[in-house]
Design a protein around this motif. Sequence first.
Motif, PDB file in Angstrom:
ATOM      1  N   PHE A  87       0.806  -1.219   0.000  1.00 12.56           N
ATOM      2  CA  PHE A  87       0.000   0.000   0.000  1.00 12.56           C
ATOM      3  C   PHE A  87       0.842   1.273   0.000  1.00 12.56           C
ATOM      4  O   PHE A  87       0.335   2.335  -0.354  1.00 12.56           O
ATOM      5  N   LEU A  96      -5.636   0.725  -6.925  1.00 12.59           N
ATOM      6  CA  LEU A  96      -4.732   0.440  -5.816  1.00 12.59           C
ATOM      7  C   LEU A  96      -4.120  -0.961  -5.878  1.00 12.59           C
ATOM      8  O   LEU A  96      -3.476  -1.416  -4.929  1.00 12.59           O
ATOM      9  N   SER A 133      -7.305   1.154   2.370  1.00 15.92           N
ATOM     10  CA  SER A 133      -6.157   2.042   2.202  1.00 15.92           C
ATOM     11  C   SER A 133      -6.294   3.288   3.076  1.00 15.92           C
ATOM     12  O   SER A 133      -5.326   3.738   3.702  1.00 15.92           O
TER      13      SER A 133
END
Length: 159
Positions: A87, A96, A133
């Motif tokens: 991440f 992502l 996230s």
Amino acid sequence: MKIPAALKHKPVVVAEKYEKVDGRLARNSDAKGLSLGLAQWNDRGKIDISAKVWRYTGEKWSRQSEELPIHRVLDLSILICRTLEHFSEAYRYEHLYDPQASVIDRIGLQGDAMTVAICTDNEKINDDIKLFSQALSDDDEMIGERLRALSKILQDMGY
């Protein structure tokens, strides 16, 4: 509050008053302690070490207290660290992660490998991964403090 020592899990090393440092739940947590000890599932002649999170409802010790074999605690730590590493660079991907390559890593353990991957079976992964996230970002300082402490201890141990 003292962790009970007369139950099936036999604590050897304890962190009592854990509710004071339990992340976002600090000072308002039902997790009252952590322990490393002899596992409750030990069979005669076979000893396993386990980690346990002791939860207290305000009236009694909770059945929701969790006990994990120590190797699983370490495996979870590996999973967390590899996830955090992913991440830290995930902004490079539109969603992502790369939908064409959802495997983040394969980490060699015991002659095989633990696969770390984005759960593409989750039909709401594109929404959930954004929330995930954001939560990592929100908790960055708290997580970083613990990782620095862990890093120092591992270095002191020679790892």
